[in-house]
Design a protein around this motif. Structure first.
Motif, PDB file in Angstrom:
ATOM      1  N   ILE A  21     -13.940  25.407 -37.721  1.00  0.00           N
ATOM      2  CA  ILE A  21     -13.291  24.082 -37.767  1.00  0.00           C
ATOM      3  C   ILE A  21     -14.050  23.092 -36.881  1.00  0.00           C
ATOM      4  O   ILE A  21     -14.261  21.930 -37.251  1.00  0.00           O
ATOM      5  CB  ILE A  21     -11.820  24.184 -37.319  1.00  0.00           C
ATOM      6  CG1 ILE A  21     -11.035  25.152 -38.208  1.00  0.00           C
ATOM      7  CG2 ILE A  21     -11.182  22.794 -37.306  1.00  0.00           C
ATOM      8  CD1 ILE A  21     -10.686  24.652 -39.575  1.00  0.00           C
ATOM      9  N   TYR A  22     -14.473  23.553 -35.710  1.00  0.00           N
ATOM     10  CA  TYR A  22     -15.215  22.672 -34.792  1.00  0.00           C
ATOM     11  C   TYR A  22     -16.414  22.069 -35.505  1.00  0.00           C
ATOM     12  O   TYR A  22     -16.681  20.860 -35.413  1.00  0.00           O
ATOM     13  CB  TYR A  22     -15.668  23.447 -33.550  1.00  0.00           C
ATOM     14  CG  TYR A  22     -16.301  22.560 -32.501  1.00  0.00           C
ATOM     15  CD1 TYR A  22     -15.538  22.000 -31.476  1.00  0.00           C
ATOM     16  CD2 TYR A  22     -17.662  22.245 -32.549  1.00  0.00           C
ATOM     17  CE1 TYR A  22     -16.108  21.165 -30.532  1.00  0.00           C
ATOM     18  CE2 TYR A  22     -18.241  21.401 -31.604  1.00  0.00           C
ATOM     19  CZ  TYR A  22     -17.462  20.867 -30.600  1.00  0.00           C
ATOM     20  OH  TYR A  22     -18.023  20.013 -29.665  1.00  0.00           O
ATOM     21  N   ASP A  23     -17.145  22.903 -36.213  1.00  0.00           N
ATOM     22  CA  ASP A  23     -18.362  22.421 -36.868  1.00  0.00           C
ATOM     23  C   ASP A  23     -18.060  21.407 -37.970  1.00  0.00           C
ATOM     24  O   ASP A  23     -18.871  20.519 -38.243  1.00  0.00           O
ATOM     25  CB  ASP A  23     -19.161  23.601 -37.420  1.00  0.00           C
ATOM     26  CG  ASP A  23     -19.916  24.338 -36.306  1.00  0.00           C
ATOM     27  OD1 ASP A  23     -20.064  23.763 -35.199  1.00  0.00           O
ATOM     28  OD2 ASP A  23     -20.347  25.483 -36.535  1.00  0.00           O
ATOM     29  N   ILE A  24     -16.893  21.539 -38.607  1.00  0.00           N
ATOM     30  CA  ILE A  24     -16.503  20.542 -39.610  1.00  0.00           C
ATOM     31  C   ILE A  24     -16.192  19.199 -38.944  1.00  0.00           C
ATOM     32  O   ILE A  24     -16.616  18.137 -39.407  1.00  0.00           O
ATOM     33  CB  ILE A  24     -15.282  21.046 -40.408  1.00  0.00           C
ATOM     34  CG1 ILE A  24     -15.688  22.245 -41.265  1.00  0.00           C
ATOM     35  CG2 ILE A  24     -14.692  19.936 -41.270  1.00  0.00           C
ATOM     36  CD1 ILE A  24     -14.503  22.920 -41.946  1.00  0.00           C
ATOM     37  N   VAL A  25     -15.460  19.259 -37.834  1.00  0.00           N
ATOM     38  CA  VAL A  25     -15.142  18.012 -37.114  1.00  0.00           C
ATOM     39  C   VAL A  25     -16.446  17.369 -36.628  1.00  0.00           C
ATOM     40  O   VAL A  25     -16.628  16.151 -36.721  1.00  0.00           O
ATOM     41  CB  VAL A  25     -14.172  18.282 -35.945  1.00  0.00           C
ATOM     42  CG1 VAL A  25     -13.933  17.008 -35.136  1.00  0.00           C
ATOM     43  CG2 VAL A  25     -12.842  18.835 -36.470  1.00  0.00           C
ATOM     44  N   LEU A  26     -17.350  18.208 -36.129  1.00  0.00           N
ATOM     45  CA  LEU A  26     -18.629  17.674 -35.644  1.00  0.00           C
ATOM     46  C   LEU A  26     -19.441  17.058 -36.794  1.00  0.00           C
ATOM     47  O   LEU A  26     -20.091  16.015 -36.623  1.00  0.00           O
ATOM     48  CB  LEU A  26     -19.425  18.778 -34.949  1.00  0.00           C
ATOM     49  CG  LEU A  26     -20.762  18.348 -34.341  1.00  0.00           C
ATOM     50  CD1 LEU A  26     -20.569  17.231 -33.314  1.00  0.00           C
ATOM     51  CD2 LEU A  26     -21.469  19.538 -33.696  1.00  0.00           C
ATOM     52  N   ALA A  27     -19.385  17.679 -37.950  1.00  0.00           N
ATOM     53  CA  ALA A  27     -20.107  17.114 -39.098  1.00  0.00           C
ATOM     54  C   ALA A  27     -19.551  15.733 -39.446  1.00  0.00           C
ATOM     55  O   ALA A  27     -20.310  14.799 -39.774  1.00  0.00           O
ATOM     56  CB  ALA A  27     -20.000  18.059 -40.299  1.00  0.00           C
ATOM     57  N   ALA A  28     -18.239  15.583 -39.368  1.00  0.00           N
ATOM     58  CA  ALA A  28     -17.617  14.275 -39.645  1.00  0.00           C
ATOM     59  C   ALA A  28     -18.071  13.252 -38.603  1.00  0.00           C
ATOM     60  O   ALA A  28     -18.423  12.100 -38.924  1.00  0.00           O
ATOM     61  CB  ALA A  28     -16.093  14.411 -39.657  1.00  0.00           C
ATOM     62  N   HIS A  29     -18.039  13.676 -37.349  1.00  0.00           N
ATOM     63  CA  HIS A  29     -18.483  12.828 -36.232  1.00  0.00           C
ATOM     64  C   HIS A  29     -19.933  12.392 -36.445  1.00  0.00           C
ATOM     65  O   HIS A  29     -20.272  11.205 -36.376  1.00  0.00           O
ATOM     66  CB  HIS A  29     -18.308  13.666 -34.959  1.00  0.00           C
ATOM     67  CG  HIS A  29     -19.002  13.182 -33.729  1.00  0.00           C
ATOM     68  ND1 HIS A  29     -20.317  13.471 -33.440  1.00  0.00           N
ATOM     69  CD2 HIS A  29     -18.554  12.448 -32.690  1.00  0.00           C
ATOM     70  CE1 HIS A  29     -20.649  12.935 -32.285  1.00  0.00           C
ATOM     71  NE2 HIS A  29     -19.590  12.301 -31.791  1.00  0.00           N
ATOM     72  N   ASP A  30     -20.802  13.340 -36.744  1.00  0.00           N
ATOM     73  CA  ASP A  30     -22.227  13.032 -36.896  1.00  0.00           C
ATOM     74  C   ASP A  30     -22.485  12.143 -38.116  1.00  0.00           C
ATOM     75  O   ASP A  30     -23.349  11.257 -38.072  1.00  0.00           O
ATOM     76  CB  ASP A  30     -23.036  14.331 -37.031  1.00  0.00           C
ATOM     77  CG  ASP A  30     -23.061  15.130 -35.717  1.00  0.00           C
ATOM     78  OD1 ASP A  30     -22.610  14.598 -34.680  1.00  0.00           O
ATOM     79  OD2 ASP A  30     -23.524  16.289 -35.755  1.00  0.00           O
ATOM     80  N   ALA A  31     -21.736  12.381 -39.180  1.00  0.00           N
ATOM     81  CA  ALA A  31     -21.912  11.554 -40.386  1.00  0.00           C
ATOM     82  C   ALA A  31     -21.554  10.099 -40.096  1.00  0.00           C
ATOM     83  O   ALA A  31     -22.247   9.173 -40.554  1.00  0.00           O
ATOM     84  CB  ALA A  31     -21.049  12.107 -41.527  1.00  0.00           C
ATOM     85  N   CYS A  32     -20.495   9.885 -39.363  1.00  0.00           N
ATOM     86  CA  CYS A  32     -20.099   8.502 -39.031  1.00  0.00           C
ATOM     87  C   CYS A  32     -21.158   7.827 -38.181  1.00  0.00           C
ATOM     88  O   CYS A  32     -21.479   6.649 -38.387  1.00  0.00           O
ATOM     89  CB  CYS A  32     -18.764   8.495 -38.286  1.00  0.00           C
ATOM     90  SG  CYS A  32     -17.360   8.924 -39.320  1.00  0.00           S
TER      91      CYS A  32
END
Lengths: 456, 456
Positions: free
Chosen positions: B271-282
């Protein structure tokens, strides 16, 4: 000691002093820079005394020794953002309240005879006035039944019960640890802010808050000093006045003064020992029946005598005190009541601090005394004599003229490295004497020196 | 960058947007439990923007690009207790004010055309109303010239100048250190309060304050969590949302989530990596001209896609976002403006956050978005996607029915050790993209793990 029986005893005692119904509001958090960014919520101390729990936007009704709680439960939306919270019934049960209602039910319990106190936050105060249909002066100007309620509350809150003392001992213990941490963190070249942070960290780590804005300064001569930017010079003294407050609002209030280098200079130690002698004399003399003003004058005499011995003051100690010469260096009172407020019940002006019929003195050496009552068992007071070289006092032309022959200014100039020293402890008056709640923290200069590390 | 030229530039820019005179009050400290025991003073952010210094009980007049300062100097009695303070002339000089007056001179400068903003503290607000002879609504309901003034201020405060950015970088650097200290202090068996204290100590030691009440919790699913009493379990995640504010009021706002044990479980890391992917995409997409709402929806899509890959959500990511299924786990907006307030200018309602003509959506997945404007160079926004299992959302009967076929509830149950994760950084929009002010603090799970000590 569980909470509910304590609260029951408190409201029964209130009922024996005051027989009308009373409504007490807890208040609401106040905005910092915008409405949703608030200061941490702190309930009204009068509410806390009878409600025991730090509930926001709640009201209690006290009548005939019974307690009714008025508060709204969290809405589903609030629960979503703020998490689960105990129900009104659960809280009422914990408090031992006889009844519990939503806030809108308050309307049924207002009337001409209801006594109350204006709270500190104006949003709640406006609500109080609207509900009661009358304007409320600030608490210290309360009249009629409100004043009678206050007088009864002062009776209760002046002498602490077992529960309150347990809380105050907890606050004292954490505050003692904070001061030890402050001493241990001291090094020349650091800032006041770093020492403050080391102290407040201890309080916060225990889930407590600071009972008041900390004073942590190398300029102890600035009595209300809330700046922390100075560097710590190796010849400086740090004066730290820092105290914790428990989750339910009970305060401690401790001051210590220590040398940045871990070694008092000879002049610093000479003055320190005089302040400590004043501190110790007051504690030795504190017991039921003794006038607190007597302790203040005792501290003043011990300070004056010590300053005469050092050649700073010239004359007989009693004469010097009678002329307020001690107040050149000790311009504040020797202490105050302590409880739910650090200056307990100061919202009521001098109603708690001054015995009926007494008022503040015009004398330079007495006007700042916050407490002028005979001590009673169960009171907690601070004992906090000090020595300060306040430029605004010592360079005042009127003072220089008035005390020209009582001060040896050349001798005083040799003590330039002593800007401010205060030693403050919290003292419970017992049946036979007193008990220092903060006694775990050493006061002797030798002991203080061992607690401050050598400069690296 | 010195203060005075910055302030001159700000008021000249204001004059180009607004041509009536404006009076801005700083406000006064508010009482905590009794009048003399106040919360630390925090001036109005609008005042701070144009005055630059945290002066209590001061007023500035802005007219035609010129600044007049109104404040009273400390009385000898105040100086006695509070120490020396700079004179009005010295402060005016530091600010580059063209004029300086005592407060009573304000009377000469009031009139129908004067614009103002109601401050947060009610004592000062009452004074404002009395002096201007009109009642003032809360800032977000301002009208007429007051509204025009606000609109001009929003123009200015939305895009930060060099001085503001220097301050925000200082706040960011200290906040980064605070988070590192929080990670380093983590051990199973400690409490949230101990981690919080380790973090806030860093901020306080630098002479800064917290920009908002810290969130430091093992219950990250409680979005506004200001309790700190839980113990740290070895399988828990800590979510810490802590930011510093400089002496002149500029904020940082950082969230990190780390495992108490120093090792994410496999489910936590997924889950952490999904949240981080969202963060990085933004952050990769943030640049001038991009709609902030687009970043919110981008984060939502990345989260939805990741949850589909994990088998928690069922369907096409775009369809899931169109149906707000992502909001079951990400119920808040992806961020907000940052500046002198942590939610910058939130006292003005959505005047700063929403472009003219836009208003909040009724949609579950968009209604909590605080910012809906195209990004401009000089803006600072937070990027803070998250994943939470909020019982009030996931156990809501309406949601369970509505999203019955879009959520694999059995699969979700396998992620029970992920209660809440958020990753938040502060992002300056530059001419060509963006600059992460808080980039010194790692975000990768591997890096986070190295910063948390092994359990002792």
């Amino acid at each position: 000691m569980p909470l509910a029986p304590t609260l029951k005893q408190r409201r029964q005692r209130l009922a024996s002093h005051f027989n009308a119904p009373a409504l007490l509001w807890s208040g609401c958090a106040t905005p910092r820079n915008f409405p949703a960014n608030t200061h941490p919520f702190r309930p009204s101390s009068h509410f806390l005394y009878f409600a025991g729990l730090p509930l926001e936007n709640a009201v209690i009704r006290l009548a005939d020794g019974e307690l009714a709680l008025f508060m709204d439960e969290a809405t589903p939306a609030q629960a979503l953002w703020h998490g689960p919270s105990p129900s009104r019934e659960e809280l009422a049960d914990k408090m031992g309240a006889e009844q519990a209602f939503p806030l809108k039910e308050l309307e049924r319990f207002v009337g001409d005879a209801v006594a109350t106190l204006k709270v500190q936050d104006s949003a709640t105060a406006a609500h109080q006035e609207q509900l009661l249909g009358r304007s409320l002066p600030v608490a210290k100007r309360a009249e009629h039944q409100d004043l009678q309620l206050l007088q009864a509350i002062v009776q209760l809150r002046s002498r602490h019960d077992h529960y309150a003392l347990e809380e105050m001992r907890r606050a004292a213990a954490v505050s003692v640890s904070a001061h030890k941490a402050g001493m241990a963190a001291t090094q020349p070249g650091l800032t006041e802010a770093q020492v403050r942070a080391a102290m407040e960290q201890v309080i916060m780590a225990q889930g407590m808050t600071c009972a008041y804005n900390s004073i942590v300064t190398v300029h102890g001569e600035v009595l209300h000093n809330n700046h922390y930017h100075h560097g710590l010079g190796e010849n400086d003294l740090i004066l730290a006045d820092v105290g914790a407050e428990t989750e339910t609002g009970w305060a401690a209030d401790i001051t210590r003064t220590w040398p940045v280098s871990g070694q008092f200079s000879s002049t610093q130690r000479e003055i320190y020992d005089i302040v400590l002698a004043a501190h110790d004399a007051c504690i030795a003399a504190a017991k039921p029946g003794v006038e607190y003003r007597h302790l203040h004058l005792l501290a003043s005499r011990v300070l004056a005598a010590g300053l005469v011995d050092l050649g700073i003051l010239v004359g007989q100690p009693d004469d010097l005190v009678a002329q307020d010469a001690h107040a050149l260096f000790f311009p504040h009172g020797v202490g105050h009541l302590l409880g739910l407020d650090v200056h307990d019940m100061e919202d009521l002006g001098d109603l708690a601090g001054y015995a009926p019929g007494r008022s503040r003195s015009d004398r330079f050496g007495l006007g700042f005394l916050r407490l002028d009552r005979p001590l009673q068992a169960g009171m907690v007071v601070t004992i906090e004599p000090g020595f300060y070289q306040v430029p605004g006092i010592l360079q005042d032309k009127g003072n220089c003229d008035l005390y020209k022959n009582l001060v040896n200014w050349d001798r005083l100039a040799q003590f330039a490295d002593v800007r401010g020293i205060r030693i403050e402890d919290d003292v419970l008056i017992t049946d036979s004497g007193c008990d220092v709640l903060t006694a775990e923290l050493p006061t002797e200069a030798d002991d203080i020196e061992t607690m401050v590390p050598e400069p690296e």
